[in-house]
Design an enzyme around this catalytic site. Structure first.
Site, PDB file in Angstrom:
ATOM      1  N   ASP A  13       0.808  -1.226   0.000  1.00 51.14           N
ATOM      2  CA  ASP A  13       0.000   0.000   0.000  1.00 51.14           C
ATOM      3  C   ASP A  13       0.839   1.273   0.000  1.00 51.14           C
ATOM      4  OD1 ASP A  13      -2.248  -1.630   0.108  1.00 51.14           O
ATOM      5  OD2 ASP A  13      -2.267  -1.615   2.299  1.00 51.14           O
ATOM      6  N   LYS A  16       1.754   2.248  -5.002  1.00 49.37           N
ATOM      7  CA  LYS A  16       2.304   1.696  -6.251  1.00 49.37           C
ATOM      8  C   LYS A  16       1.381   1.986  -7.433  1.00 49.37           C
ATOM      9  CE  LYS A  16       2.384  -2.388  -4.336  1.00 49.37           C
ATOM     10  NZ  LYS A  16       2.013  -2.027  -2.970  1.00 49.37           N
ATOM     11  N   ALA A  39      -4.093  -7.844  -3.618  1.00 50.12           N
ATOM     12  CA  ALA A  39      -3.623  -6.487  -3.924  1.00 50.12           C
ATOM     13  C   ALA A  39      -4.803  -5.553  -4.144  1.00 50.12           C
ATOM     14  CB  ALA A  39      -2.746  -6.507  -5.166  1.00 50.12           C
ATOM     15  N   GLY A  40      -4.610  -4.291  -3.792  1.00 48.90           N
ATOM     16  CA  GLY A  40      -5.586  -3.254  -4.114  1.00 48.90           C
ATOM     17  C   GLY A  40      -4.809  -2.003  -4.473  1.00 48.90           C
ATOM     18  N   HIS A  41      -4.790  -1.667  -5.753  1.00 53.81           N
ATOM     19  CA  HIS A  41      -3.988  -0.529  -6.225  1.00 53.81           C
ATOM     20  C   HIS A  41      -4.925   0.601  -6.653  1.00 53.81           C
ATOM     21  CE1 HIS A  41      -0.420  -3.414  -7.178  1.00 53.81           C
ATOM     22  NE2 HIS A  41      -0.775  -3.429  -5.931  1.00 53.81           N
ATOM     23  N   ARG A 143       2.575 -28.834  -6.546  1.00 51.46           N
ATOM     24  CA  ARG A 143       2.342 -29.347  -7.905  1.00 51.46           C
ATOM     25  C   ARG A 143       0.977 -30.014  -8.034  1.00 51.46           C
ATOM     26  NH1 ARG A 143       7.679 -32.426  -7.100  1.00 51.46           N
ATOM     27  NH2 ARG A 143       6.641 -32.366  -5.093  1.00 51.46           N
ATOM     28  N   GLN A 223       1.957  -5.983  -3.196  1.00 49.94           N
ATOM     29  CA  GLN A 223       2.411  -6.088  -1.806  1.00 49.94           C
ATOM     30  C   GLN A 223       3.717  -5.286  -1.638  1.00 49.94           C
ATOM     31  OE1 GLN A 223       1.424  -9.458  -3.336  1.00 49.94           O
ATOM     32  NE2 GLN A 223      -0.560  -8.590  -2.853  1.00 49.94           N
ATOM     33  N   GLY A 300     -10.811  -2.853   3.382  1.00 52.56           N
ATOM     34  CA  GLY A 300     -11.377  -1.735   4.135  1.00 52.56           C
ATOM     35  C   GLY A 300     -10.868  -1.641   5.573  1.00 52.56           C
ATOM     36  N   ARG A 303      -5.498   0.670   8.432  1.00 50.42           N
ATOM     37  CA  ARG A 303      -4.082   0.273   8.396  1.00 50.42           C
ATOM     38  C   ARG A 303      -3.394   0.742   9.669  1.00 50.42           C
ATOM     39  NH1 ARG A 303      -3.678   2.688   2.354  1.00 50.42           N
ATOM     40  NH2 ARG A 303      -4.562   0.913   1.239  1.00 50.42           N
ATOM     41  N   GLY A 413      -0.267  13.955  -3.452  1.00 42.82           N
ATOM     42  CA  GLY A 413      -1.719  13.780  -3.511  1.00 42.82           C
ATOM     43  C   GLY A 413      -2.022  12.588  -4.392  1.00 42.82           C
TER      44      GLY A 413
HETATM   45  P1  GDP Z   1      -0.818   0.381  -3.511  1.00 47.30           P
HETATM   46  O1  GDP Z   1      -1.409  -0.899  -3.045  1.00 47.30           O
HETATM   47  O2  GDP Z   1       0.653   0.457  -3.266  1.00 47.30           O
HETATM   48  O3  GDP Z   1      -1.173   0.711  -4.945  1.00 47.30           O
HETATM   49  O4  GDP Z   1      -1.463   1.525  -2.594  1.00 47.30           O
HETATM   50  P2  GDP Z   1      -3.025   1.671  -2.215  1.00 47.30           P
HETATM   51  O5  GDP Z   1      -3.759   2.159  -3.382  1.00 47.30           O
HETATM   52  O6  GDP Z   1      -3.507   0.438  -1.536  1.00 47.30           O
HETATM   53  O7  GDP Z   1      -2.928   2.752  -1.074  1.00 47.30           O
HETATM   54  C1  GDP Z   1      -2.327   3.998  -1.296  1.00 47.30           C
HETATM   55  C2  GDP Z   1      -3.361   5.078  -0.974  1.00 47.30           C
HETATM   56  O8  GDP Z   1      -2.712   6.323  -0.972  1.00 47.30           O
HETATM   57  C3  GDP Z   1      -4.462   5.190  -2.019  1.00 47.30           C
HETATM   58  O9  GDP Z   1      -5.627   5.600  -1.385  1.00 47.30           O
HETATM   59  C4  GDP Z   1      -3.939   6.288  -2.958  1.00 47.30           C
HETATM   60  O10 GDP Z   1      -4.985   6.966  -3.634  1.00 47.30           O
HETATM   61  C5  GDP Z   1      -3.276   7.174  -1.965  1.00 47.30           C
HETATM   62  N1  GDP Z   1      -2.158   7.979  -2.456  1.00 47.30           N
HETATM   63  C6  GDP Z   1      -1.101   7.617  -3.228  1.00 47.30           C
HETATM   64  N2  GDP Z   1      -0.202   8.617  -3.287  1.00 47.30           N
HETATM   65  C7  GDP Z   1      -0.710   9.622  -2.520  1.00 47.30           C
HETATM   66  C8  GDP Z   1      -0.237  10.917  -2.148  1.00 47.30           C
HETATM   67  O11 GDP Z   1       0.853  11.327  -2.499  1.00 47.30           O
HETATM   68  N3  GDP Z   1      -1.050  11.649  -1.337  1.00 47.30           N
HETATM   69  C9  GDP Z   1      -2.253  11.207  -0.905  1.00 47.30           C
HETATM   70  N4  GDP Z   1      -2.989  12.021  -0.151  1.00 47.30           N
HETATM   71  N5  GDP Z   1      -2.720  10.010  -1.220  1.00 47.30           N
HETATM   72  C10 GDP Z   1      -1.944   9.221  -2.008  1.00 47.30           C
HETATM   73  P1  IMO Z   2      -0.951  -4.148  -2.283  1.00 45.12           P
HETATM   74  O1  IMO Z   2      -0.501  -4.705  -3.599  1.00 45.12           O
HETATM   75  C1  IMO Z   2      -0.963  -4.539   2.046  1.00 45.12           C
HETATM   76  C2  IMO Z   2      -1.079  -8.566   3.707  1.00 45.12           C
HETATM   77  C3  IMO Z   2      -2.316  -9.000   4.463  1.00 45.12           C
HETATM   78  C4  IMO Z   2      -1.690  -9.930   5.481  1.00 45.12           C
HETATM   79  C5  IMO Z   2      -0.589 -10.618   4.672  1.00 45.12           C
HETATM   80  C6  IMO Z   2      -0.994 -11.966   4.095  1.00 45.12           C
HETATM   81  O2  IMO Z   2      -2.235  -3.431  -2.324  1.00 45.12           O
HETATM   82  O3  IMO Z   2       0.152  -3.385  -1.637  1.00 45.12           O
HETATM   83  P2  IMO Z   2      -2.562 -12.674   2.072  1.00 45.12           P
HETATM   84  O4  IMO Z   2      -4.015 -12.400   1.828  1.00 45.12           O
HETATM   85  O5  IMO Z   2      -1.662 -12.187   1.001  1.00 45.12           O
HETATM   86  O6  IMO Z   2      -2.309 -14.101   2.419  1.00 45.12           O
HETATM   87  O7  IMO Z   2      -2.239 -11.847   3.426  1.00 45.12           O
HETATM   88  O8  IMO Z   2      -0.275  -9.733   3.622  1.00 45.12           O
HETATM   89  N1  IMO Z   2      -1.313  -8.079   2.329  1.00 45.12           N
HETATM   90  C7  IMO Z   2      -1.224  -6.803   1.973  1.00 45.12           C
HETATM   91  N2  IMO Z   2      -1.016  -5.695   2.712  1.00 45.12           N
HETATM   92  N3  IMO Z   2      -1.079  -4.434   0.704  1.00 45.12           N
HETATM   93  C8  IMO Z   2      -1.270  -5.523  -0.057  1.00 45.12           C
HETATM   94  O9  IMO Z   2      -1.262  -5.474  -1.405  1.00 45.12           O
HETATM   95  C9  IMO Z   2      -1.397  -6.775   0.577  1.00 45.12           C
HETATM   96  N4  IMO Z   2      -1.611  -8.042   0.128  1.00 45.12           N
HETATM   97  C10 IMO Z   2      -1.546  -8.827   1.214  1.00 45.12           C
HETATM   98  O10 IMO Z   2      -2.961  -7.921   5.065  1.00 45.12           O
HETATM   99  O11 IMO Z   2      -1.060  -9.187   6.492  1.00 45.12           O
HETATM  100 MG    MG Z   3      -2.941  -1.567  -1.812  1.00 47.51          MG
END
Ligand code: GDP
Ligand code: IMO
Ligand code: MG
Length: 422
Positions: A13, A16, A39-41, A143, A223, A300, A303, A413
């Protein structure tokens, strides 16, 4: 731009998705190489928010090709939902998505086993996303997994699925969980297979052909470094190699074809799920949560938050070979009087400048901080390095210095425009 691996340098998070969206402007192909829909990007384009789970974040730019590589584990139902969701928002994936035929499948028994194992662990649970990631990679290593290439061959898939459900129902019974209905699962996955079949390809051949033709490939890590199955805070990790090497094994593009590694990190630290987080701090967590920030994009969950941990990011630079840093969420610190950076860990008289492997020891580590004076000015409108307050520049230069890589991108931002190239 050349071939670029982008990795998370902390616990996931890091932002990325946003940085991938920015860098995709210069890339031709964007590839996911590990992880699954754990993952949630998040990407913002204007006011519209997109959250990508399996599909590379590059899909939001027209004319770019996206690949889900062999190292990813795919929940076919989740992927169909994601494609449909994007189409509803006007993003067509038709000609721009390829899915590796050797990527493994996440099936309902994986999700169920993920949940049951967490329940059984009780207070020692990992805090997984319950997306079935661990059990799916477990089957791959044992496997005994099914792959995309199986899903798109209806007759053979039916046979293989029947055997897998029979076996896994025995295991679920032992957990006291409800067995799965083969007929229901089969029908749902048969339909998903039909929808996904046109996207399935030999992505290794596709990527090598594209690369030979001079196309630039961007590898989208999921991750983060400390969730890596080998280099993370085991067992509080995910089940794939989230570090730079995973981009090679998860795509079939060899190391000497990679040109640079970009490490993404927040200007502070977050983690979702259990496990050690040496710089965890309730003051910064409360501040960010009160701003409505730092809630997980996939589950949700709130963190956990802490100060910037340079011991961790320095370690991440080492194992990933990070050349350049993208520091995000700088604006999250805009209101603070004092900002802390952890430069070492201490346990009793012992001091560490690296992340110890002993998880119990890591859990007892106390951070050694250096303090910075806050800039107390909004940074969200900064578009150039010189627009940033001098104290913010000092802080960012210090993060790069202690992390040991060149500062290349600063994000102030969530939107594309809120990006500074240093
Ligand atoms: P990822 O999993 O690495 O792609 O990151 P996530 O999307 O899960 O979480 C990053 C959060 O930070 C998201 O809500 C983005 O919209 C937000 N975000 C990323 N860069 C910035 C920043 O520079 N400022 C703010 N305020 N939010 C950011
Ligand atoms: P992105 O790509 C943050 C964490 C889970 C848990 C551990 C194992 O959005 O950065 P899993 O479901 O993979 O077996 O869970 O890894 N986790 C993440 N934390 N960002 C993620 O992906 C994650 N994907 C898994 O919360 O601690
Ligand atoms: Mg994420």
């Amino acid at each position: 731009m050349a071939n670029t691996i982008l990795v998370g340098a902390q616990w996931g998070d890091e932002g990325k998705g946003k940085i991938i969206d920015v860098l995709t402007g210069e890339a031709d192909v964007v590839v996911r190489t590990q992880g699954g829909n754990n993952a949630g990007h998040t990407v913002f384009i204007g006011k519209q928010k997109y959250v990508l789970h399996l599909i590379p974040s590059g899909i939001l730019r027209k004319g770019k090709v996206c690949v889900i590589g062999n190292g990813v584990v795919i929940d076919p139902i989740g992927l169909v939902d994601e494609i449909n969701g994007l189409e509803k928002l006007g993003i067509k994936v038709d000609d721009s998505l390829f899915i590796s035929e050797t990527a493994h499948l996440v099936l309902p028994y994986h999700r169920e086993l993920d949940e049951q194992r967490e329940i059984l662990k009780g207070k020692n649970k990992i805090g997984t996303t319950k997306r079935g990631i661990g059990p799916a990679y477990g089957d791959k290593a044992a496997r005994t997994g099914l792959r995309m290439i199986d899903l798109i061959k209806p007759k053979a898939f039916e046979e293989k699925l029947k055997a897998k459900i029979k076996e896994n129902n025995e295991i679920l019974k032992a957990f006291g969980a409800k067995p799965l209905s083969f007929a229901k699962v089969h029908e749902a996955y048969r339909r998903a297979g039909e929808k996904l079949a046109p996207f399935v390809a030999n992505t290794v051949i596709y990527l090598h052909t594209a690369n030979r033709r001079g196309k630039d490939i961007l590898f989208e890590g999921a991750q983060g470094t400390f969730l890596d199955i080998d280099h993370g805070t085991y067992p509080f990790v995910t089940s794939s190699n989230t570090t730079a090497g995973g981009a090679c094994t998860g795509s079939g593009i060899p190391p000497h074809r990679m040109d640079r590694v970009v490490g993404v990190m927040k200007a502070y630290t977050t983690r979702v799920g259990e496990g050690p987080l040496p710089t965890e701090n309730s003051e910064i967590a409360d501040m960010l949560h009160n701003m409505g920030r730092e809630f997980g994009a996939t589950t949700g969950r709130a963190r956990r938050c802490g100060w910037f941990d340079a011991v961790a990011t320095r370690h991440a630079t080492m194992v990933n070979g990070i050349d350049e840093l993208a520091v995000t969420n700088v604006d999250g610190l805009d209101t603070l009087d004092r900002i802390r950076v952890c430069v070492a860990y201490r346990v009793g008289k012992q001091q560490f400048d690296y992340v110890p492997n002993d998880i119990d020891l890591l859990g007892r580590c106390e951070p050694v901080y250096i303090d910075f004076v806050g800039w107390k000015t909004p940074t969200t409108n900064a578009r150039k390095w010189k627009d940033l307050p001098p104290r913010a520049r000092t802080y960012l230069e210090a993060l790069a210095e202690v992390t040991g890589a060149r500062l290349s991108i600063v994000s102030v931002g969530p939107s594309r425009e809120q990006t500074i190239f240093v």
